[in-house]
Design a protein around this motif. Structure first.
Motif, mmCIF file in Angstrom:
data_model
loop_
_atom_site.group_PDB
_atom_site.id
_atom_site.type_symbol
_atom_site.label_atom_id
_atom_site.label_comp_id
_atom_site.label_asym_id
_atom_site.label_seq_id
_atom_site.Cartn_x
_atom_site.Cartn_y
_atom_site.Cartn_z
ATOM 1 N N HIS A 37 0.823 -1.211 0.000
ATOM 2 C CA HIS A 37 0.000 0.000 0.000
ATOM 3 C C HIS A 37 0.856 1.259 0.000
ATOM 4 N N VAL A 41 0.573 4.143 -2.842
ATOM 5 C CA VAL A 41 0.356 5.554 -2.505
ATOM 6 C C VAL A 41 1.449 6.425 -3.115
ATOM 7 N N THR A 44 1.042 6.540 -6.910
ATOM 8 C CA THR A 44 -0.051 7.431 -7.312
ATOM 9 C C THR A 44 0.385 8.883 -7.213
ATOM 10 N N TRP A 91 -6.584 6.528 3.684
ATOM 11 C CA TRP A 91 -7.207 7.486 2.766
ATOM 12 C C TRP A 91 -6.677 8.905 2.981
ATOM 13 N N ALA A 94 -3.070 9.098 1.741
ATOM 14 C CA ALA A 94 -3.014 9.115 0.276
ATOM 15 C C ALA A 94 -3.361 10.497 -0.277
#
Length: 376
Positions: A37, A41, A44, A91, A94
């Motif tokens: 993850h 992140v 992205t 969330w 991110a």
């Protein structure tokens, strides 16, 4: 006076980079986010950088100012970074990483453009300015690791805010770079970017940058795997940036005009050796010691690639040209390095990841030698 102010700004600015790049993966792991993850992140965020970095570079060239664009982006970055290191869920982390890649990461290209163009106008070496950035990165990596060990990981937010405020104050007093008298015509930029030699150069930068970014992002997790902690990670970054400082100081004596390709090939070969040795270490101290390679790998490759770029890019597009270089070295490579690196780390661990990084650097070394020979 102009150079002295810029050196102070470099010290504070790259201290912020140390906090964001060096400790973000460790902070994310601290709040319970997996390596996969973390990689997604960061990957992205790098996609966002790819979109935003060229945009801010072109804004700077079209408006013929670096300082004003830099100030606005830094203000947004300080707010986003302070909130980032208080996030406690995937969330929110991110979203704030995306914000940092939208505002903070594009400032690197503007800062390096300001450094290089100022050094040329003042008649001093780029390394004599940039070494203060490495000193800031080094000192902050060491002290922040100790402070977080003593005060807890939550203190990272306040540390970032303090350095952010100092950076803004120093940026206010920095001198802008006078604009080129030539208009910024997009056709000239496209002609330069689409040339065969430019594409070959940019491909080499990308192949070298991917394993470099993997090391930046996952050395903290590899340190934990070897039994270390955030203090050892800070020590590793201290050693890296200490050698950067020394090499930036003497880089102008090593990277001579016309020899940039040869120096880039040597740096790629040293990257291969560095990552291969890292894959065989057995404790955190050995991993820390091997970071002395940083000055001979990153500094030599980065300075020679920048010097080559500025020798061929159209004058009125220097900020955008620097943006393209930075985009590849820290943006596109970040997407591949973070996403693929996180998956490989979860699958096989740090030792195998570093061997894969060594193989990628070996490919870059062979490609660099081919380019040097074909150019001759």
């Amino acid at each position: 006076m102009v150079a002295a102010r810029l050196r102070g700004l470099n010290f504070a600015y790259f201290s912020l980079f140390a906090l964001f790049l060096s400790f973000l993966p460790v902070y994310a792991s601290h709040i319970g986010i997996s390596g996969t993850h973390i990689g997604l992140v960061l990957g992205t965020g790098s996609v966002v950088t790819i979109v935003c970095q060229p945009f801010w570079g072109m804004v700077s060239d079209r408006r013929r100012t670096i300082k004003r664009v830099l100030l606005g982006l830094l203000l947004a970055s300080v707010v986003a970074g302070t909130l980032l290191f208080r996030a406690d869920a995937l969330w929110s982390l991110a979203l704030l990483v995306i914000a940092m890649n939208m505002f903070f990461m594009p400032t690197d290209a503007l800062m390096e453009s300001l450094n290089y163009q100022t050094s040329q106008r003042q008649g001093i070496s780029f390394g004599s300015i940039r070494m203060f950035g490495a000193m800031g990165y080094s000192a902050t990596s060491l002290t922040a690791g100790w402070l977080m060990q003593a005060w807890g990981m939550d203190s990272l937010s306040w540390i970032f805010l303090g350095f952010g405020a100092a950076t803004l104050l120093l940026a206010l007093g920095a001198a802008d770079v006078p604009a080129s008298s030539k208009p910024a015509v997009f056709r000239q930029l496209w002609r330069f970017v689409s040339e065969r030699r430019t594409l070959a150069f940019l491909l080499l930068v990308l192949v070298v940058a991917i394993p470099h970014k993997m090391n930046d992002m996952y050395i903290g997790l590899y340190m934990d795997e070897l039994g270390g902690n955030v203090r050892w990670t800070g020590m590793a970054w201290f050693v890296m940036t200490l050698t950067e400082t020394a090499m930036f100081a003497v880089s102008s004596r090593i990277v001579k005009p016309g020899r940039e390709g040869f120096v880039m090939a040597v740096a790629a070969g040293l990257y291969m050796l560095r990552f291969l040795l890292c894959s065989f270490v057995g404790d955190p101290l050995q991993l820390v010691g091997l970071q002395v390679f940083q000055g001979f790998t990153f500094v030599l490759f980065y300075v020679s690639s920048m010097q080559y770029l500025y020798s061929v890019v159209p004058e009125q597009w220097k900020s955008t040209g620097q943006t393209v270089l930075t985009l590849l070295f820290f943006g596109v490579s970040g997407i591949v390095g973070s996403s693929l690196g996180g998956w490989l780390f979860d699958l096989w661990g740090g030792a195998v990841l570093y061997r894969i990084m060594a193989a990628a650097s070996a490919a870059a070394f062979v490609y660099a030698i081919f380019l040097v020979r074909s150019r001759r």
